[in-house]
Enzyme design. Sequence first.
Site, PDB file in Angstrom:
ATOM      1  N   ARG A  30     -27.857 -75.366  65.196  1.00  0.00           N
ATOM      2  CA  ARG A  30     -28.826 -76.462  65.457  1.00  0.00           C
ATOM      3  C   ARG A  30     -28.009 -77.560  66.134  1.00  0.00           C
ATOM      4  O   ARG A  30     -28.723 -78.376  66.885  1.00  0.00           O
ATOM      5  CB  ARG A  30     -29.395 -76.857  64.142  1.00  0.00           C
ATOM      6  CG  ARG A  30     -30.282 -76.175  63.569  1.00  0.00           C
ATOM      7  CD  ARG A  30     -30.477 -76.308  62.033  1.00  0.00           C
ATOM      8  NE  ARG A  30     -31.777 -75.424  61.558  1.00  0.00           N
ATOM      9  CZ  ARG A  30     -31.561 -73.991  61.187  1.00  0.00           C
ATOM     10  NH1 ARG A  30     -30.387 -73.342  61.404  1.00  0.00           N
ATOM     11  NH2 ARG A  30     -32.630 -73.380  60.512  1.00  0.00           N
ATOM     12  N   ASP A 325     -29.134 -64.840  51.996  1.00  0.00           N
ATOM     13  CA  ASP A 325     -27.933 -64.287  52.883  1.00  0.00           C
ATOM     14  C   ASP A 325     -26.920 -63.607  52.154  1.00  0.00           C
ATOM     15  O   ASP A 325     -26.054 -62.949  52.254  1.00  0.00           O
ATOM     16  CB  ASP A 325     -27.474 -65.038  54.008  1.00  0.00           C
ATOM     17  CG  ASP A 325     -28.531 -65.445  54.896  1.00  0.00           C
ATOM     18  OD1 ASP A 325     -29.395 -64.667  55.358  1.00  0.00           O
ATOM     19  OD2 ASP A 325     -28.273 -66.306  55.645  1.00  0.00           O
TER      20      ASP A 325
HETATM   21  C1  S3P Z   1     -31.247 -69.191  59.398  1.00  0.00           C
HETATM   22  C2  S3P Z   1     -32.325 -68.650  58.135  1.00  0.00           C
HETATM   23  C3  S3P Z   1     -32.419 -67.587  57.361  1.00  0.00           C
HETATM   24  C4  S3P Z   1     -31.119 -66.794  57.161  1.00  0.00           C
HETATM   25  C5  S3P Z   1     -30.437 -66.645  58.462  1.00  0.00           C
HETATM   26  C6  S3P Z   1     -30.430 -68.156  59.163  1.00  0.00           C
HETATM   27  C7  S3P Z   1     -31.458 -70.215  59.858  1.00  0.00           C
HETATM   28  O1  S3P Z   1     -33.414 -66.810  57.821  1.00  0.00           O
HETATM   29  O2  S3P Z   1     -31.223 -65.821  56.683  1.00  0.00           O
HETATM   30  O3  S3P Z   1     -28.982 -66.229  58.596  1.00  0.00           O
HETATM   31  O4  S3P Z   1     -30.464 -70.823  60.341  1.00  0.00           O
HETATM   32  O5  S3P Z   1     -32.560 -70.874  59.924  1.00  0.00           O
HETATM   33  P1  S3P Z   1     -34.929 -66.874  57.632  1.00  0.00           P
HETATM   34  O6  S3P Z   1     -35.576 -68.009  58.278  1.00  0.00           O
HETATM   35  O7  S3P Z   1     -35.801 -65.560  58.309  1.00  0.00           O
HETATM   36  O8  S3P Z   1     -35.107 -66.773  56.165  1.00  0.00           O
END
Ligand code: S3P
Length: 438
Positions: A30, A325
């Site tokens: 981000r 995760d």
């Molecule tokens: C993330 C959101 C999660 C996570 C991924 C990173 C992010 O996924 O599992 O490792 O940085 O927005 P989901 O949005 O599919 O839950």
Amino acid sequence: MPNNTHLTLTAPRRLRGVITVPGDKSISHRAVMFNALARGKARITNFLVGADCLSTIQCMQALGATIERNDTTVTVQGVGVRGLREPNDLLDCGNSGTTLRLLAGILAGQPFFSVLTGDASLRSRPQRRIVEPLRALGATLDGRSDGDRAPIMVRGTAMHGGTYTLKVASAQVKSALLLAALAGDAPLQLDGRIDSRDHTERMLAAMGVDIGIGLNSITLFPPSEDHASRLIPAPLSLRVPGDPSSAAFWWVAAAIHPDAELTTPAVCLNPTRTGALDALQAMGADITIRAERMESGEPIGDVTVRSSNLRGTTLAGELIPRLIDEIPVLAIAAAWATGSTHIRDAQELRAKETDRITTVVEGLNALGVQAQAADDGMHIEGMAGAGLRGAVLASHHDHRLAMAWAIAALVAHPQTTIADADAVQVSYPTFWETWHSL
Ligand code: S3P
């Protein structure tokens, strides 16, 4: 990423130390993307130099931002929300779902054509979850399997605002919609499953974007066209806090090893990310959390975990998005614990880098653990501290599986071999160095 790296590991007698984990993956992505959308220069330190975040840098460069990296320091010269340019080739997101899905949101509001793709794992993951809501906001997106699989093509357009009810607790979907709205001309309100990690909301707010967070909804008001508003989002220099998803491997390591004390300093303790600490505490782990402070809108602190007698637990409901995760490594804690552990409401595991319900259960079974898959989770019979059986375990090129197996190897006998151990490059390139240093 190189394949076929096999590592054979033998359990150590003692685990002691301070482990500084790399910068948070979600925040690193981000920081680069959002600063590319700001007008001006920002300096990001402690950036995660993992393959996923490097994919994000390359894509944002292809869209016109000037980005330079010197080890873990990245400078971004952003071009503004309306300053991106049409890329002259496919945007390759590698293994990174965050890159592809957040970029789809950014690109949906841009007046040009672009195509997002990635490696075989990413091309097999569901994308209708972003395609459908972005279409509802007025964007033109398509892809293989009727828009559900990458390559995903985006013909950007001015976004409508409105209201959208999120059906899955996914920060990638939530962020894609907020980023699409940033380039639009009307407010967007999200309700429904807004309870995923909230780094996008925190970072955009820190960059001056007008974003209202209610108990059950989030509203983003796009900056207007007047001169002052065109400088929003403002560049944000920051130090990326340590990644709690990387630290969680060491938290479980210390909790299950019979002679251990490990400290992970300066990790992000955002409550949307600390479900693993809550789960380990519920399992009886000996955990101390210290020195909380705020940096760039994120709470940060040090976590120490010591050898513990763990008991089985239930992981379900609202806890799941806060530890999604970490389930592969929490499954190792459950395998070591006394009693059984039930994981429910976690069907999202099937949409990760691998189908983590199938791959985790398969690995646990190879380690001699009784575990069964369910549609939305798994059931694990703990071994009550009896050693796991050393085995040959496949990472299936999934970074978090490779690292979860490495933590199992700390208590498995006589030894454990991990196939395609190099998968750790995706989120924690120095993982093996640290494992061996312990
Ligand atoms: C993330 C959101 C999660 C996570 C991924 C990173 C992010 O996924 O599992 O490792 O940085 O927005 P989901 O949005 O599919 O839950």
